[in-house]
Design a protein around this motif. Structure first.
Motif, mmCIF file in Angstrom:
data_model
loop_
_atom_site.group_PDB
_atom_site.id
_atom_site.type_symbol
_atom_site.label_atom_id
_atom_site.label_comp_id
_atom_site.label_asym_id
_atom_site.label_seq_id
_atom_site.Cartn_x
_atom_site.Cartn_y
_atom_site.Cartn_z
ATOM 1 N N MET A 101 0.852 -1.181 0.000
ATOM 2 C CA MET A 101 0.000 0.000 0.000
ATOM 3 C C MET A 101 0.893 1.238 0.000
ATOM 4 O O MET A 101 0.923 1.996 0.954
ATOM 5 C CB MET A 101 -0.913 -0.032 1.226
ATOM 6 C CG MET A 101 -1.899 -1.173 1.191
ATOM 7 S SD MET A 101 -3.047 -1.004 -0.206
ATOM 8 C CE MET A 101 -4.121 -2.389 0.084
ATOM 9 N N ILE A 103 2.644 4.563 -2.460
ATOM 10 C CA ILE A 103 2.501 5.378 -3.664
ATOM 11 C C ILE A 103 3.894 5.462 -4.289
ATOM 12 O O ILE A 103 4.771 6.153 -3.770
ATOM 13 C CB ILE A 103 1.981 6.786 -3.317
ATOM 14 C CG1 ILE A 103 0.777 6.711 -2.375
ATOM 15 C CG2 ILE A 103 1.647 7.555 -4.590
ATOM 16 C CD1 ILE A 103 -0.415 5.972 -2.906
ATOM 17 N N LEU B 177 -1.145 15.388 -0.839
ATOM 18 C CA LEU B 177 -0.784 13.968 -0.709
ATOM 19 C C LEU B 177 -2.029 13.095 -0.824
ATOM 20 O O LEU B 177 -1.995 12.035 -1.449
ATOM 21 C CB LEU B 177 -0.104 13.715 0.644
ATOM 22 C CG LEU B 177 1.319 14.238 0.809
ATOM 23 C CD1 LEU B 177 1.826 13.930 2.210
ATOM 24 C CD2 LEU B 177 2.252 13.622 -0.218
ATOM 25 N N ASN B 178 -3.132 13.555 -0.230
ATOM 26 C CA ASN B 178 -4.383 12.789 -0.343
ATOM 27 C C ASN B 178 -4.799 12.652 -1.804
ATOM 28 O O ASN B 178 -5.209 11.582 -2.253
ATOM 29 C CB ASN B 178 -5.504 13.487 0.419
ATOM 30 C CG ASN B 178 -5.310 13.433 1.924
ATOM 31 O OD1 ASN B 178 -4.365 12.813 2.403
ATOM 32 N ND2 ASN B 178 -6.191 14.069 2.659
ATOM 33 N N ILE B 180 -2.870 12.884 -4.508
ATOM 34 C CA ILE B 180 -1.933 12.044 -5.262
ATOM 35 C C ILE B 180 -2.143 10.565 -4.928
ATOM 36 O O ILE B 180 -2.178 9.710 -5.810
ATOM 37 C CB ILE B 180 -0.474 12.478 -4.970
ATOM 38 C CG1 ILE B 180 -0.229 13.880 -5.515
ATOM 39 C CG2 ILE B 180 0.517 11.488 -5.593
ATOM 40 C CD1 ILE B 180 1.065 14.511 -5.046
ATOM 41 N N SER B 181 -2.336 10.265 -3.639
ATOM 42 C CA SER B 181 -2.502 8.855 -3.283
ATOM 43 C C SER B 181 -3.828 8.313 -3.817
ATOM 44 O O SER B 181 -3.914 7.147 -4.202
ATOM 45 C CB SER B 181 -2.377 8.642 -1.775
ATOM 46 O OG SER B 181 -3.260 9.467 -1.075
ATOM 47 N N GLU B 184 -2.987 7.494 -7.442
ATOM 48 C CA GLU B 184 -1.968 6.480 -7.709
ATOM 49 C C GLU B 184 -2.379 5.109 -7.185
ATOM 50 O O GLU B 184 -2.141 4.095 -7.835
ATOM 51 C CB GLU B 184 -0.639 6.887 -7.062
ATOM 52 C CG GLU B 184 0.002 8.146 -7.640
ATOM 53 C CD GLU B 184 0.578 7.940 -9.022
ATOM 54 O OE1 GLU B 184 0.762 6.791 -9.424
ATOM 55 O OE2 GLU B 184 0.820 8.945 -9.714
ATOM 56 N N ASN B 185 -2.915 5.062 -5.988
ATOM 57 C CA ASN B 185 -3.248 3.777 -5.377
ATOM 58 C C ASN B 185 -4.386 3.981 -4.383
ATOM 59 O O ASN B 185 -4.164 4.097 -3.183
ATOM 60 C CB ASN B 185 -1.994 3.221 -4.678
ATOM 61 C CG ASN B 185 -2.182 1.785 -4.211
ATOM 62 O OD1 ASN B 185 -3.300 1.271 -4.185
ATOM 63 N ND2 ASN B 185 -1.091 1.142 -3.841
ATOM 64 N N GLU B 187 -6.652 2.140 -3.081
ATOM 65 C CA GLU B 187 -6.799 1.172 -1.988
ATOM 66 C C GLU B 187 -5.868 1.547 -0.843
ATOM 67 O O GLU B 187 -6.244 1.529 0.324
ATOM 68 C CB GLU B 187 -6.493 -0.255 -2.449
ATOM 69 C CG GLU B 187 -7.606 -0.931 -3.234
ATOM 70 C CD GLU B 187 -7.657 -0.477 -4.683
ATOM 71 O OE1 GLU B 187 -6.629 0.038 -5.177
ATOM 72 O OE2 GLU B 187 -8.719 -0.611 -5.312
ATOM 73 N N ALA B 188 -4.617 1.874 -1.206
ATOM 74 C CA ALA B 188 -3.652 2.260 -0.182
ATOM 75 C C ALA B 188 -4.119 3.517 0.530
ATOM 76 O O ALA B 188 -4.052 3.610 1.759
ATOM 77 C CB ALA B 188 -2.281 2.495 -0.811
ATOM 78 N N GLU B 190 -7.049 4.559 1.042
ATOM 79 C CA GLU B 190 -8.157 4.254 1.953
ATOM 80 C C GLU B 190 -7.658 3.586 3.237
ATOM 81 O O GLU B 190 -8.122 3.902 4.324
ATOM 82 C CB GLU B 190 -9.179 3.359 1.231
ATOM 83 C CG GLU B 190 -10.538 3.333 1.867
ATOM 84 C CD GLU B 190 -11.472 4.453 1.385
ATOM 85 O OE1 GLU B 190 -12.599 4.475 1.843
ATOM 86 O OE2 GLU B 190 -11.069 5.295 0.557
ATOM 87 N N THR B 191 -6.658 2.686 3.116
ATOM 88 C CA THR B 191 -6.150 2.040 4.327
ATOM 89 C C THR B 191 -5.446 3.065 5.229
ATOM 90 O O THR B 191 -5.298 2.819 6.417
ATOM 91 C CB THR B 191 -5.131 0.921 4.037
ATOM 92 O OG1 THR B 191 -4.005 1.480 3.386
ATOM 93 C CG2 THR B 191 -5.710 -0.179 3.192
ATOM 94 N N LEU B 192 -4.999 4.167 4.656
ATOM 95 C CA LEU B 192 -4.319 5.169 5.455
ATOM 96 C C LEU B 192 -5.281 6.237 5.967
ATOM 97 O O LEU B 192 -4.872 7.242 6.519
ATOM 98 C CB LEU B 192 -3.208 5.827 4.628
ATOM 99 C CG LEU B 192 -2.105 4.860 4.203
ATOM 100 C CD1 LEU B 192 -1.180 5.502 3.194
ATOM 101 C CD2 LEU B 192 -1.314 4.417 5.418
ATOM 102 N N GLY B 193 -6.556 6.012 5.732
ATOM 103 C CA GLY B 193 -7.545 6.938 6.272
ATOM 104 C C GLY B 193 -7.920 8.077 5.353
ATOM 105 O O GLY B 193 -8.515 9.051 5.791
ATOM 106 N N VAL B 194 -7.588 7.983 4.078
ATOM 107 C CA VAL B 194 -7.991 9.014 3.126
ATOM 108 C C VAL B 194 -9.349 8.607 2.542
ATOM 109 O O VAL B 194 -9.541 7.476 2.144
ATOM 110 C CB VAL B 194 -6.959 9.139 1.983
ATOM 111 C CG1 VAL B 194 -7.425 10.145 0.943
ATOM 112 C CG2 VAL B 194 -5.607 9.528 2.542
ATOM 113 N N ALA B 304 -1.324 6.257 -11.846
ATOM 114 C CA ALA B 304 -1.543 4.837 -12.110
ATOM 115 C C ALA B 304 -3.022 4.465 -12.153
ATOM 116 O O ALA B 304 -3.431 3.593 -12.906
ATOM 117 C CB ALA B 304 -0.831 4.003 -11.055
ATOM 118 N N GLY B 313 -14.073 -0.895 -0.197
ATOM 119 C CA GLY B 313 -14.085 -2.265 0.336
ATOM 120 C C GLY B 313 -13.359 -3.221 -0.587
ATOM 121 O O GLY B 313 -13.068 -4.346 -0.210
#
Lengths: 516, 317
Positions: A101, A103, B177-178, B180-181, B184-185, B187-188, B190-194, B304, B313
């Motif tokens: 996970m 970037i 950053l929110n 860009i993430s 780009e990814n 799922e990632a 979301e796991t980081l709370g975005v 990406a 989910g």
């Protein structure tokens, strides 16, 4: 290693994490049925099970990505409810997902800042985070440059970034989901050092895996899951690999050897002569590969990932053109043949990335079965596809290869990984190939599916095909091969008969040492 | 040195530089908007539609109220609403983003022509007083730089500010950053709370506002009139500028300025009676765009997850 963790098992008050009676349903399907799990500080707990046994589901509950229908979770003596990833993080649970996970375009420090207001809001203090990360990575022996762009880091380093990210967020329980599946043997050893280091400092680690040898090596206690149930909870010392395998699969599986040896005068069906490949960056990836595979032989190419295996497989299947060199199959020069001509000459290709090169996920199983031979009788007649013939052809393959599905009309994407690989095998081997090119054919498969794939490869060998197996798994190489070649930096360092090979000499060769 | 300075301060040359920026601003605004949605992982092929709607409403409201500021405020609201509509289709309903964007463009071009005829009938457009040029003291007297940057309307100065804010937003802030993430990814993220869904909605609303204001600039600041299909493909050019500028605010600034200069050059060349059919001159900026695209084709920087709808989910493995 240390016995303290094992004697504490009765004292639940000291437990860092207790999961009790966890039940998760996906519609009618029970993914977790009354599952219990206890983890103590400083303990390495392995969660062992086949793909689809419910390991990832259980961990998604801990990570706050899934809410269980039943059961309770106790962290450090307090009953808690984990409704979001943030809840999970606050409780000191950190998850390293199988697919990272991260970037890739951002730096390590920027990755750490995402979603973390404590690093400064709305202006994260990236420089301060960089300093803190340097300290943390030194403290935990995790060598990472906080200023590096993630995409420039190796897979092993990216994994360390994930661990660092979890630690930075205050994780005391670290969940590692199939962490070794993408690592080289050396990187795996490095990861194990890190895990031991973490637990010595009082962190707990939940190690999810289906690899028995790794579980036996790293864990203190082992919980085995099968079809959503816990089938055993054991200390490592009480058990053996064999017992764990039975607990995991539910039956004993055999690794029977193919007995009859390859005759000395067997025909050399496949000949590679000086195959050389220089890529677009002018890097010489393959340096004059010479190799033969005889009829009725399995010839393995062992090696650490990234030593030219992908390029070699692509060249043999016609997806890439060699810079120079010759490839003949059964006396026919296929050096410049198209992929289709190669298939017609008797090649079967089992690619390492089945989703990308082995099948079209959005098409039905039927379509995937006939995709390479859609113009052949009886599947098509004068250019018109014959639906009934396709269905019966597909249903026969499903039966012969024991593919678990509801109907041959369902999309390939709805199959489990093991059944998808069976689909690829069924299609490729149904053409009665004389040359089977298999790259990492058991990658990501559970024990049962791996066993099936291996059985089929041996059947092909015994039927007189030439099988070239490219693998990074030494177990697989030693189980199946008649001859083993070791590839290192695009060169075949040695070719050794199976009887004369030892794990030590093959392992040494894989690291590039020819006379050690 | 002297002759060069004299040449640079002739009215024709000064006019050229000042026009370069004026012609670049609408495209720049739209392309900066595009940075927001694309970096958050969402396509906005409908920029042309947003711009033409902004042109019409900017003009009509300024004509009716007599105030360009009221018209800009109204256009901001319209852009936000249109952005929300696009977000609903692309984020919530997850329709194909390219198809929806093109539909939006065709719809808006038709709608604006229709509304314009209802309001003003057939014939010549009435005129409004366009925003005045506001020369910055001292700075506007610098040769070359003066006319290029500092003999512009206030909307242009606001645009410079937006470019700077956007650059800081993506390089220095947590929100950046929110974004860009999410692109780009997701799922990632979301796991980081975005909150990926919310982030993308905000992105498309910002994009909608900047595109419609860019369109309004054409009618209220650059010309003071509205003509049917007046954006003439500038929304598509903004997409190209976005790619040439590598989704970077400064890159977009430069690329838009280059296009504006080419456009200004061809307009001026038409005035001299060279023996070149004017259609070829009109082509110039577009040809330039294609050439630059070819030169930059190797270094793509697309996020990406651009154009991929996000399912919360995750998909079942």
């Amino acid at each position: 290693m240390d016995n303290t963790t094992n004697t504490r098992q009765d004292n639940k008050a000291e437990a860092r994490l207790i999961m009790e009676g966890i039940t998760v349903n996906y519609g009618d399907f029970v993914a977790n049925d009354n599952v219990n799990l206890v983890v103590y500080p400083g303990q390495i707990k392995a969660l062992l099970g086949e793909n689809g046994a419910g390991k990832t589901t259980l961990m998604k509950v801990l990570a706050g990505l899934l809410h269980p229908e039943g059961g309770r979770i106790i962290v450090d003596g307090q009953e808690v409810s984990i409704d979001s990833p943030q809840d999970s993080q606050r409780l000191g649970i950190g998850m390293v997902h199988q697919h990272f996970m991260l970037i890739p375009k951002l730096t390590v420090a920027q990755n750490i800042c995402i979603g973390l207001k404590s690093t400064g809001y709305p202006f994260p203090d990236v420089r301060k985070v960089e300093e803190e990360l340097s300290e943390l990575s030194e403290q935990y022996n995790l060598l990472v440059d906080p200023k590096a762009i993630v995409s420039t880091l190796s897979i092993g380093t990216q994994q360390r970034v994930e661990i660092l990210k979890a630690l930075y967020r205050g994780a005391k329980i670290l969940i590692l989901d199939e962490p070794t599946s993408i690592l080289t043997p050396q990187e795996t050893a490095g990861l194990f050092d890190i895990i031991h280091f973490l637990t010595k400092r009082g962190n707990s680690v939940i190690f999810i895996s289906h690899k028995l040898n790794e579980v036996m090596e790293i864990s203190d206690r082992i919980t085995v899951l099968r079809q959503g149930h816990v089938t055993a909870e054991l200390a490592k010392q009480e058990t053996t690999e064999r017992q764990l395998a039975i607990l995991m699969v539910g039956r004993e599986f055999q690794t029977e050897k193919h007995l009859k040896p390859v005759p000395e005068n067997a025909k050399e069906l496949v000949c590679l002569d000086n195959i050389t490949y220089i890529d677009h960056r002018k890097v010489s990836v393959l340096n004059g590969i010479n190799l033969t595979v005889k009829a009725g032989e399995i010839h393995s190419i062992a090696g650490v990932d990234g030593n030219g295996q992908v390029e070699l497989a692509s060249i043999l299947s016609g997806l890439l053109h060699q810079t120079k060199g010759k490839f003949t199959l059964n006396g026919k020069d296929l050096s410049k043949a198209s992929p289709k001509e190669r298939l017609q000459a008797g090649l079967a290709h089992i690619p390492s990335d089945r989703h990308k090169y082995g099948m079209i996920l959005d098409l039905s199983m039927e379509d995937n079965f006939i995709i390479e031979g859609s113009e052949r009788e009886p599947v098509s007649h004068r250019g018109i596809l014959q639906k009934d013939a396709i269905t019966s052809f597909s249903e026969n393959l499903v039966k012969d290869y024991d593919i678990r599905c509801k109907s041959v009309k369902q999309k390939a994407s709805t199959l489990s990984g093991g059944n998808q690989q069976k689909l690829v095998l069924a299609r490729e081997l149904s053409r009665n190939p004389i040359f089977v090119l298999a790259m990492q054919p058991a990658h990501g498969l559970d024990v049962g599916a791996t066993e099936f794939v291996h059985k089929k490869l041996i059947e092909q060998r015994n039927a007189g095909s030439a099988v070239l197996l490219i693998s990074t798994e030494l177990d697989e190489v030693f189980d199946l091969s008649d001859r083993i070649s070791v590839i290192y930096e695009g060169r075949i360092l040695a070719t050794i008969k199976r009887e004369e090979a030892t794990r030590e000499n093959i392992g040494l060769l894989m690291t590039g040492k020819t006379n050690g | 040195m002297e002759p060069i300075l004299n040449f640079l301060s002739t009215p024709i040359v000064e006019g050229f530089f000042s026009a370069s920026m004026r012609l670049a601003i609408p495209i720049m605004l739209a392309a900066i908007g595009g940075i927001f949605n694309e970096r958050a992982g969402l396509s906005n092929i409908g920029m042309e539609g947003f711009m033409i709607l902004g042109s019409l409403f900017g003009f009509v409201i300024a004509y009716a109220t007599g105030s360009i500021w009221i018209s800009i405020a109204a256009v901001i609201v319209i852009g936000a609403i249109q952005g929300l509509i696009m977000g609903y289709f692309e984020i919530t309903l997850k329709v194909n983003q390219v198809v929806f964007g093109i539909t939006m463009n065709l719809f808006c071009v038709g709608l604006t022509s229709f509304l314009y005829r209802i309001i003003f009938g057939v014939g010549n457009s009435p005129r409004i007083d366009p925003l005045p040029t506001l020369s910055i003291p001292v700075l506007s007297k610098i040769p070359l730089i003066g006319p290029l940057f500092f003999q512009q309307t206030i909307l242009a100065y606001i645009t410079y500010l937006i470019v700077i804010i956007t650059a800081i937003f993506f390089s220095r802030t947590a929100w950046g950053l929110n974004f860009i993430s999410s692109g780009e990814n997701p799922e990632a993220a979301e796991t980081l709370g975005v909150d990926v869904i919310l982030t993308r909605y905000i992105a498309i609303v910002i994009s909608g506002i900047l595109c419609t204001v860019g369109g309004a600039f054409l009618s209220t600041a650059a010309t003071g009139l509205f003509v049917q299909n007046m954006t003439a493909g500038r929304g598509y050019i903004a997409l190209a500028i976005l790619v040439i500028g590598r989704r970077n605010p400064w890159g977009v600034f430069g690329a838009a300025l280059l296009f504006g200069a080419a456009d200004a050059l061809q307009l001026r060349t038409q005035l001299f009676s060279f023996k070149i059919p004017y259609q070829f001159l009109v082509m110039l900026p577009y040809v330039l765009c294609m050439v630059v695209m070819i030169l930059f084709s190797r270094t793509s920087s697309a996020p990406a997850a651009l154009g991929e709808p996000y399912e919360r989910g995750g998909k079942k493995e």
